[in-house]
Design an enzyme around this catalytic site. Structure first.
Site, short mmCIF file in Angstrom:
data_model
loop_
_atom_site.label_atom_id
_atom_site.label_comp_id
_atom_site.label_asym_id
_atom_site.label_seq_id
_atom_site.Cartn_x
_atom_site.Cartn_y
_atom_site.Cartn_z
CD GLU A 227 6.41 18.48 1.62
OE1 GLU A 227 5.49 18.78 0.97
OE2 GLU A 227 7.00 17.56 2.15
CG HIS B 107 14.98 10.68 -1.16
ND1 HIS B 107 14.56 10.76 0.08
CD2 HIS B 107 15.99 11.61 -1.30
CE1 HIS B 107 15.25 11.68 0.85
NE2 HIS B 107 15.99 12.15 -0.36
CE LYS C 184 6.74 15.28 -5.31
NZ LYS C 184 7.18 15.63 -6.89
NE ARG D 173 3.54 7.13 -11.77
CZ ARG D 173 4.29 6.46 -10.49
NH1 ARG D 173 3.77 5.17 -10.37
NH2 ARG D 173 5.09 7.31 -9.89
#
Length: 654
Positions: free
Chosen positions: A200, A235, A116, A297
């Site tokens: 973040e 999540h 990421k 994917r």
């Protein structure tokens, strides 16, 4: 087009790929572990190859065995599905080195987006907006804590590899950062073999909106509009929909253009998803979304995109991998209607969505779509199959399409109300409650909605007397199909000169129930509830409600709620150990990852005692009451469902 492909996956996605391959005249090879020897995907494929024991590390993650199976069966290409090896660039290299085609992007594209932090740096260079945060290479706790203060709390710690909410923690205060970081790293290491993280800014009222993109090997790339995946617990996605509610033309244009720009920046080929985090605190605005990550994917939720575009994404995958150009240009891809997908899981929503296991003694989906709608049931299991502790506990995806969001949502509610599962704890009632939630119905959805409403969404009302009566009747088998008004046609209700009554004992939760069931000459059944009522409560039933009897149990269905009653065996001995109140048992099979207490410790209610790892997720096991620990499980122990984890010193004992 390929003549034969191997599917390096299991369950519903393997079945999904097989259906499209069959439509195209492509033969399929399935692979399976010990636990999946009789699985549905094995039955559906033209051929099947055993690749190892049940644990994924010894079977579905063994790329060498999968490639060997492809070569041995004459397969020309490998479809990875999602999860497992689908985003492993080393596996892609091994597939191509073996002279086979990987049905998906290149190893270089996967590597570019696989981490990421690196992906976000790449997107910044490509002009795609990214979430404010620290995406650097240094990972010392002091530096990360310092960066978190600079970003400003609340912050989100995320594993740099993988997805699915694993290795992710929200931190609201600096004092909690160290512990959250340790937990995120442990979980990331267990799930992805990489404990590095990024930090973040946590977006207030965040929405998770993603764009389906597709590229070919000729430099072409298109989008297939957006999906909203904001309805999440821990999540992880619960109900997805397309298109996103409240989407404006300006924001759709900006987001889809950014998604295509991201795909072209890495010369992407095949199906992929660009995920964005959206600040919805002031509605959807074209300058309030940021790139989160790319999934290189097919996504679990791809059917909603297929329903609103009429495109078979798996067919496109096969065609692109076989060397064809994109079947449609951007202008030829249109958006029509609205679609929802609900993920039906074996899990206990009331206990923090703990994964469940068990045999699906009864499994029934709607026979036809609700009026005015279209539906799909994506599943990899049948009645009689077992939910294994080795794999994701998804049972099915219920997918529905309507002319607009309101009609599609009504159809989803009807589908959930007509779905029946017995033999394992499932989340059907939770999904129905979410679909009926006023905010969700209004499209006012963000990733915190379920957390805010969790108590109401997971609450199951106590069974009514009518439900208990139905369970008692079902336990006798008296109202089963084939019973008739004529008492001579069945012996279940016959006796000389009087009506035969059967006494039935049931148990629901902690409540013991005693009922007396009688068959009447007119075909009705009379159920008298004798306990726990102070007075006899009698109910007349003409036909058996939606109910099913399975070994030792009866489940009665009322809408989307399944009430399960235990039918005690009068010859069985009581499980004194199981009835003991001085112990805490494992709610699921798993690994004791971390122990936070010791024998002799005085603990208070709610105090974390140990961390149990199951399905690659960490679950904190807390003290159910104040007490003194007499015995606690050892760190590193592998436990099964029901294993005693903690014993407490009982009153009066030293």
């Amino acid at each position: 087009m390929f003549g034969k492909i191997l599917i390096a996956n299991r369950g519903e996605i393997a079945c999904r790929v097989i259906r499209t391959a069959r439509k195209l005249g492509v033969r399929t090879v399935a692979v399976y572990s010990d636990a999946d020897a009789k699985a549905l995907h094995v039955e559906m494929a033209d051929e099947a190859v055993h690749i190892g024991p049940s644990p994924v590390g010894e079977s579905y993650l063994r790329g060498d065995r999968i490639i060997a199976a492809a070569l041995a069966t004459g397969a020309e290409a490998i479809h990875p599905g999602y999860g497992f090896l689908s985003e492993n660039p080393n596996f892609v290299d091994q597939v191509t080195a073996a002279g086979l085609v990987f049905i998906g992007p290149s190893a270089a594209s996967i590597r570019a987006m696989g981490l990421k932090d690196a992906a976000k740096r790449l997107m910044e260079k490509a002009g795609v907006p990214v979430v404010p945060g620290y995406h650097g290479e240094a990972h010392e706790i002091v530096l990360l804590a310092s960066k978190a203060r600079e970003i400003g709390y609340p912050v989100l710690i995320k594993a740099r590899a993988g997805g699915g909410g694993k290795g992710m923690r929200r931190v609201d205060h600096p004092d909690d950062f160290s512990e959250a970081l340790s937990g995120a790293r442990r979980e990331a290491k267990a799930a992805f073999g990489d404990d590095r993280v990024l930090v973040e800014k946590y977006v207030d009222k965040p929405r998770h909106i993603e764009c389906q993109v597709f590229g070919d090997n000729f430099g072409n790339a298109v989008h297939l509009f957006e999906r909203d995946c904001s309805a999440q617990r821990r999540h992880q996605k619960v109900i997805e929909e397309a298109p996103a509610p409240g989407m404006t033309p300006a924001m759709r244009k900006a987001m889809t253009e950014a998604a295509v720009k991201a795909a072209k920046a890495i010369h992407y080929s095949g199906a992929g998803t660009i995920e964005f985090i959206v600040d919805a605190s002031e509605g959807l605005k074209a300058d309030r979304f940021w790139f989160m990550e790319m999934n290189t994917r097919l996504q679990v939720e791809h059917p909603v995109t297929e329903m609103v575009t009429g495109v078979d994404l798996v067919e496109w995958q096969l065609r692109i991998a076989a060397g064809e150009k994109l079947p449609k240009t951007q202008g030829e891809i249109a958006l029509a209607g609205h679609a929802f997908e609900a993920r039906l899981y074996a899990e206990d929503a009331a206990k923090g969505f703990l994964p469940a296991t068990g045999t699906l003694h009864h499994l029934k989906f709607p026979d036809a779509a609700p009026e005015g709608a279209a539906m799909r049931i994506e599943t990899g299991v049948r009645a009689g199959d077992a939910i294994s502790p080795f794999y994701d506990p998804m049972i099915a995806k219920l997918v529905v399409h309507g002319k607009d969001r309101a009609s599609a949502l009504n159809a989803l509610r009807e589908m959930l109300a007509r779905t029946e599962v017995a033999g394992s704890t499932v989340n059907t009632a939770f999904l129905a409650a979410l679909a009926a939630d006023a905010d969700f119905a209004a499209g006012d959805v963000d990733t915190g909605l379920i957390g805010r409403h969790q108590e109401a969404l997971t609450a199951i009302p106590a069974p009514s007397d009518e439900t208990i009566a139905a369970a008692a009747l079902a336990a006798t088998d008296a109202g089963a199909p084939g019973s008739a008004v004529d008492p001579w046609s069945t012996l279940s209700g016959y006796a000389h000169f009087h009506t035969l009554a059967r006494r039935i004992r049931l148990r629901h939760g902690e409540e013991n129930i005693l009922a007396r069931v009688s068959a009447r000459p007119d075909g009705r059944f009379q159920v008298a509830l004798e306990a726990p009522h102070d007075a006899v409560n009698t109910h007349d039933l003409r036909t058996m409600p939606r109910a099913v009897r399975w070994p030792g149990h009866v489940t009665v269905f009322e809408g989307a709620v399944g009430y399960t009653f235990t039918v005690p065996d009068p010859l069985a001995k009581a499980d004194e150990a199981g009835a003991a109140s001085g112990s805490l048992r494992a709610p699921m099979p798993g690994l004791v990852k971390l122990v936070r207490a010791a024998t002799g410790d005085v603990v208070i209610k709610g105090q974390p005692l140990l961390i149990l790892e199951a399905m690659k997720m960490e679950h904190t096991i807390a003290a159910p009451h104040d007490g003194v620990i007499a015995e606690i499980a050892a760190e590193g122990a592998q436990v099964s469902d029901g294993t005693v984890l903690v014993r407490f010193v009982e009153d009066g004992q030293g």
